[in-house]
Design a protein around this motif. Structure first.
Motif, PDB file in Angstrom:
ATOM      1  N   GLY A  57       0.938  -1.550   0.168  1.00  0.00           N
ATOM      2  CA  GLY A  57      -0.260  -0.127  -0.127  1.00  0.00           C
ATOM      3  C   GLY A  57       0.291   1.321  -0.114  1.00  0.00           C
ATOM      4  O   GLY A  57       0.169   2.422   0.572  1.00  0.00           O
ATOM      5  N   GLY A  58       2.159   1.129  -0.512  1.00  0.00           N
ATOM      6  CA  GLY A  58       2.307   2.583  -0.087  1.00  0.00           C
ATOM      7  C   GLY A  58       3.300   2.791   1.028  1.00  0.00           C
ATOM      8  O   GLY A  58       3.907   4.356   1.171  1.00  0.00           O
ATOM      9  N   LYS A  59       3.653   2.157   1.977  1.00  0.00           N
ATOM     10  CA  LYS A  59       3.811   2.598   3.089  1.00  0.00           C
ATOM     11  C   LYS A  59       5.524   2.252   3.133  1.00  0.00           C
ATOM     12  O   LYS A  59       5.762   0.619   2.994  1.00  0.00           O
ATOM     13  CB  LYS A  59       2.886   1.811   4.006  1.00  0.00           C
ATOM     14  N   SER A  60       5.988   2.743   4.318  1.00  0.00           N
ATOM     15  CA  SER A  60       7.216   2.011   4.718  1.00  0.00           C
ATOM     16  C   SER A  60       7.705   2.048   6.252  1.00  0.00           C
ATOM     17  O   SER A  60       7.265   2.688   6.899  1.00  0.00           O
ATOM     18  CB  SER A  60       8.174   2.883   3.609  1.00  0.00           C
ATOM     19  N   ILE A  61       8.484   2.041   6.456  1.00  0.00           N
ATOM     20  CA  ILE A  61       9.319   2.653   8.080  1.00  0.00           C
ATOM     21  C   ILE A  61      10.359   2.615   7.856  1.00  0.00           C
ATOM     22  O   ILE A  61      11.470   1.536   7.487  1.00  0.00           O
ATOM     23  CB  ILE A  61       8.780   1.514   8.679  1.00  0.00           C
ATOM     24  N   TRP A  62      10.734   4.116   8.262  1.00  0.00           N
ATOM     25  CA  TRP A  62      12.655   3.988   8.318  1.00  0.00           C
ATOM     26  C   TRP A  62      13.347   3.800   9.246  1.00  0.00           C
ATOM     27  O   TRP A  62      12.571   4.392  10.545  1.00  0.00           O
ATOM     28  CB  TRP A  62      12.372   5.417   7.928  1.00  0.00           C
ATOM     29  N   GLU A  63      14.599   4.007   9.071  1.00  0.00           N
ATOM     30  CA  GLU A  63      14.875   3.911  10.118  1.00  0.00           C
ATOM     31  C   GLU A  63      15.825   4.176   9.873  1.00  0.00           C
ATOM     32  O   GLU A  63      17.796   4.236  10.198  1.00  0.00           O
ATOM     33  CB  GLU A  63      14.927   2.807  11.433  1.00  0.00           C
ATOM     34  N   TRP A  73       4.733   6.671  -0.021  1.00  0.00           N
ATOM     35  CA  TRP A  73       5.703   6.566  -0.673  1.00  0.00           C
ATOM     36  C   TRP A  73       3.797   7.030  -1.838  1.00  0.00           C
ATOM     37  O   TRP A  73       3.210   6.137  -2.220  1.00  0.00           O
ATOM     38  CB  TRP A  73       6.699   6.459  -1.278  1.00  0.00           C
ATOM     39  N   LYS A  74       4.577   8.364  -2.965  1.00  0.00           N
ATOM     40  CA  LYS A  74       3.837   7.187  -3.830  1.00  0.00           C
ATOM     41  C   LYS A  74       4.254   7.790  -5.759  1.00  0.00           C
ATOM     42  O   LYS A  74       5.466   9.130  -5.399  1.00  0.00           O
ATOM     43  CB  LYS A  74       2.299   8.746  -4.142  1.00  0.00           C
ATOM     44  N   GLN A  75       4.216   8.138  -6.712  1.00  0.00           N
ATOM     45  CA  GLN A  75       5.362   8.137  -7.429  1.00  0.00           C
ATOM     46  C   GLN A  75       4.129   9.720  -8.316  1.00  0.00           C
ATOM     47  O   GLN A  75       2.371   9.988  -7.921  1.00  0.00           O
ATOM     48  CB  GLN A  75       4.389   6.871  -9.052  1.00  0.00           C
ATOM     49  N   VAL A  76       5.170  10.642  -8.163  1.00  0.00           N
ATOM     50  CA  VAL A  76       5.096  11.857  -8.538  1.00  0.00           C
ATOM     51  C   VAL A  76       6.049  12.275 -10.235  1.00  0.00           C
ATOM     52  O   VAL A  76       7.200  12.462  -9.854  1.00  0.00           O
ATOM     53  CB  VAL A  76       5.116  13.157  -7.887  1.00  0.00           C
ATOM     54  N   GLY A  77       5.127  11.785 -11.314  1.00  0.00           N
ATOM     55  CA  GLY A  77       6.430  11.902 -12.653  1.00  0.00           C
ATOM     56  C   GLY A  77       7.076  10.863 -12.503  1.00  0.00           C
ATOM     57  O   GLY A  77       6.048   9.793 -12.919  1.00  0.00           O
ATOM     58  N   GLU A  78       7.708  11.067 -12.709  1.00  0.00           N
ATOM     59  CA  GLU A  78       9.478  10.158 -12.452  1.00  0.00           C
ATOM     60  C   GLU A  78      10.014   9.804 -11.564  1.00  0.00           C
ATOM     61  O   GLU A  78       9.978   8.466 -11.439  1.00  0.00           O
ATOM     62  CB  GLU A  78       9.848  10.357 -13.766  1.00  0.00           C
TER      63      GLU A  78
END
Length: 134
Positions: A57-63, A73-78
């Protein structure tokens, strides 16, 4: 030197198709297929500066050294643009490329002069236990 010119032109003609195959940035679908369910180390300048788990679903966990953050996250243009909970008004946007062997390379804001980063499959255990249960 004139005798070298035909050889040089022949070499350039052979190299031209390879040079023309400029890799296209990954689409959201391609990025998702390469990252979903993966934990990836993020490298810059030969050093790991963070690890990210990519969820459906375009989700993430950053550490990183600051701790853990949910992201989307999602696509915006390229570009693939990440928004994290610490600064939801300022997305971080990248062009991603498939580098093979499960690795991705990326350039910030799609700038070819920006130092590229690399994502590689990680064998690190994330410490974001409260996040990983979600």
């Amino acid at each position: 030197t004139m005798r070298l010119l035909p050889a040089l032109l022949a070499a350039l003609a052979l190299a031209a198709p390879a040079l023309a195959e400029d890799p296209s940035p990954l689409t959201a679908e391609e990025f998702d297929a390469l990252t979903r369910g993966q934990v990836m180390d993020t490298w810059s300048g030969g050093t790991v500066y963070g690890v990210e788990k990519f969820l459906p679903g375009g989700k993430s966990i950053w550490e990183d050294e600051r701790g853990c953050m949910y992201g989307t996250w999602k696509q915006v243009g390229e570009l693939i643009c990440f928004t994290y909970e610490d600064d939801p008004s300022t997305p971080d946007c990248w062009t991603y490329f498939d580098a093979g062997d499960g690795r991705l390379t990326a350039q910030f804001q799609g700038d070819p002069l920006a130092m590229p980063i690399e994502l590689t499959p990680s064998n690190r255990a994330m410490t974001c236990n409260e996040y990983l249960g979600a």
